[in-house]
Design a protein around this motif. Structure first.
Motif, PDB file in Angstrom:
ATOM      1  N   ALA B  16       0.838  -1.204   0.000  1.00 27.92           N
ATOM      2  CA  ALA B  16       0.000   0.000   0.000  1.00 27.92           C
ATOM      3  C   ALA B  16       0.874   1.255   0.000  1.00 27.92           C
ATOM      4  O   ALA B  16       0.597   2.232  -0.708  1.00 27.92           O
ATOM      5  N   LEU B  17       1.952   1.206   0.782  1.00 26.45           N
ATOM      6  CA  LEU B  17       2.875   2.342   0.850  1.00 26.45           C
ATOM      7  C   LEU B  17       3.543   2.590  -0.510  1.00 26.45           C
ATOM      8  O   LEU B  17       3.636   3.733  -0.975  1.00 26.45           O
ATOM      9  N   LEU B  20       1.092   4.110  -2.859  1.00 25.85           N
ATOM     10  CA  LEU B  20       0.921   5.535  -2.566  1.00 25.85           C
ATOM     11  C   LEU B  20       2.091   6.347  -3.131  1.00 25.85           C
ATOM     12  O   LEU B  20       1.908   7.430  -3.672  1.00 25.85           O
ATOM     13  N   LEU B  27       3.066  12.639  -1.097  1.00 20.72           N
ATOM     14  CA  LEU B  27       2.305  12.027  -0.016  1.00 20.72           C
ATOM     15  C   LEU B  27       2.959  10.707   0.433  1.00 20.72           C
ATOM     16  O   LEU B  27       3.073  10.414   1.624  1.00 20.72           O
ATOM     17  N   LYS B  30       6.007  11.385   2.446  1.00 19.60           N
ATOM     18  CA  LYS B  30       5.620  11.823   3.777  1.00 19.60           C
ATOM     19  C   LYS B  30       5.229  10.615   4.642  1.00 19.60           C
ATOM     20  O   LYS B  30       5.628  10.499   5.800  1.00 19.60           O
ATOM     21  N   ALA B  31       4.453   9.702   4.042  1.00 15.74           N
ATOM     22  CA  ALA B  31       4.025   8.498   4.769  1.00 15.74           C
ATOM     23  C   ALA B  31       5.226   7.655   5.183  1.00 15.74           C
ATOM     24  O   ALA B  31       5.293   7.132   6.296  1.00 15.74           O
ATOM     25  N   LEU B  34       6.966   9.357   8.072  1.00 22.09           N
ATOM     26  CA  LEU B  34       6.187   9.192   9.298  1.00 22.09           C
ATOM     27  C   LEU B  34       6.313   7.764   9.836  1.00 22.09           C
ATOM     28  O   LEU B  34       6.384   7.551  11.041  1.00 22.09           O
ATOM     29  N   SER B  35       6.357   6.788   8.917  1.00 26.09           N
ATOM     30  CA  SER B  35       6.541   5.398   9.340  1.00 26.09           C
ATOM     31  C   SER B  35       7.898   5.220  10.016  1.00 26.09           C
ATOM     32  O   SER B  35       8.013   4.535  11.035  1.00 26.09           O
ATOM     33  N   TYR B  37       9.515   7.468  11.563  1.00 24.25           N
ATOM     34  CA  TYR B  37       9.417   8.117  12.871  1.00 24.25           C
ATOM     35  C   TYR B  37       8.766   7.171  13.890  1.00 24.25           C
ATOM     36  O   TYR B  37       9.263   7.006  15.003  1.00 24.25           O
ATOM     37  N   SER B  38       7.648   6.521  13.479  1.00 22.32           N
ATOM     38  CA  SER B  38       6.979   5.572  14.375  1.00 22.32           C
ATOM     39  C   SER B  38       7.892   4.394  14.707  1.00 22.32           C
ATOM     40  O   SER B  38       7.885   3.877  15.821  1.00 22.32           O
ATOM     41  N   LEU B  39       8.674   3.978  13.707  1.00 22.99           N
ATOM     42  CA  LEU B  39       9.598   2.858  13.926  1.00 22.99           C
ATOM     43  C   LEU B  39      10.614   3.214  15.003  1.00 22.99           C
ATOM     44  O   LEU B  39      10.905   2.427  15.905  1.00 22.99           O
TER      45      LEU B  39
END
Lengths: 159, 176
Positions: B16-17, B20, B27, B30-31, B34-35, B37-39
């Motif tokens: 999906a990433l 995108l 976009l 950016k995703a 952000l991923s 960052y969450s990691l």
């Protein structure tokens, strides 16, 4: 806070090794097994969160939840809060900015409440530990409860 | 094959990433950021939480857990569950493995659900942060509704489940 967590963990682990090396190694093995067990779900959550956050940025959210958006805006904020997963130290300042740019307190209340209590992207993790029925029902109840929170916050803080 | 089956969700989300990224480069990028960052957040928070639950599993005897958070723990069990959940750090997904160990050791289901509720929404460091960002009225109102709300949700949930369902949740926690 993170430092506190590390200090506590390192102290307890040292104490554990001091008391009993074998037991401590067993504890670490258990920790690794528990982690390895949930790793696939955690990794999916991380990628999904990235995608969600890229799609629903602060600008998008503030367009959705103005003061006059009423219950419709509250429902939207609750939905956005449910599917996103933003760490608190980002979420609260963002919410404050949203209020400054015209979002209503009721809507922000719904957003913050569902953000914390409802986790659609973390559902795979929750289901793994608690089964489908409990996990889904918990999220559903928390979602409904957030409207009560929003309503009361709107009444108390709004005026 | 086993690997593919276990990681199928992850593979789908990576696809999906990538999709995108192809569809909308900005976009997608950016995703991806952000991923990452969450990691990073996960890499920081996961080791202490899992080490703590390993230690909990080995050192805390079942009797202790039953005594303080089990069926007969009453109001003390509720208070302790609230305190434990509120004193933590980290995102909600960190609460689930800890909650599973509590179940495995014989804690009452409502108490475990209160622990999850408290972790999700009444964390003390987050409350202070909310206070400074959104004001005393907002933070305090939310806290005062959330405390009874969390208890109510916990009791409603355990009422809604049948004995067999609750039993299978405990069995599942043992196997983790």
């Amino acid at each position: 806070m993170m430092i506190g967590l590390y200090i506590v963990t390192i102290s307890l682990l040292s104490l554990s090794f001091y008391r009993d090396t074998n037991k401590s190694i067993k504890a670490l093995k258990k920790a690794w097994k528990a982690f390895e067990n949930i790793l696939p779900q955690l990794l999916s959550v991380i990628v999904l969160v990235g995608i969600m956050l890229a799609l629903f940025d602060a600008e998008f959210i503030s367009n959705m939840i103005g003061e006059k958006s009423g219950w419709y805006g509250t429902l939207l904020s609750a939905l956005i809060g449910s599917i996103t997963l933003i760490p608190g130290f980002v979420a609260f300042p963002t919410a404050a900015l949203l209020v400054d740019s015209g979002a209503g307190y009721m809507q922000i209340g719904a957003f913050i409440s569902t953000l914390m209590m409802v986790g659609v992207v973390t559902l795979p993790v929750e289901i793994k530990y608690f089964g489908k029925r409990l996990a889904v029902t918990r999220n559903l109840l928390a979602f409904l409860f957030s409207f009560l929170v929003a309503y009361i916050i709107g009444m108390v803080v709004g005026n | 094959m086993k690997f593919l089956k276990r990681y199928r969700f992850f593979i789908v989300s990576i696809l999906a990433l990538l999709f995108l990224l192809l569809l909308n480069h900005g976009l997608g990028w950016k995703a991806l950021n952000l991923s990452m960052y969450s990691l990073k957040e996960m890499v920081l928070i996961i080791p202490p939480i899992f080490i703590l639950l390993g230690l909990l599993d080995i050192w805390v005897p079942r009797e202790t857990m039953v005594k303080y958070m089990g069926e007969k723990s009453g109001i003390k069990g509720i208070a302790l569950s609230f305190l434990l959940g509120s004193a933590t750090a980290g995102p909600l997904y960190g609460a689930f493995p800890v909650a599973a160990i509590f179940l495995k050791k014989g804690a009452k289901l409502t108490n475990v659900l209160i622990f999850i509720g408290a972790w999700s929404t009444t964390k003390i460091p987050m409350f202070l942060f909310e206070l400074s960002s959104l004001g005393v009225k907002f933070a305090l109102t939310r806290l005062l509704i959330d405390i009874p709300g969390i208890i109510l949700i916990a009791f409603t949930l355990s009422r809604l489940l049948s004995k067999e369902e609750i039993k299978s949740i405990y069995e599942n926690a043992k196997s983790l």
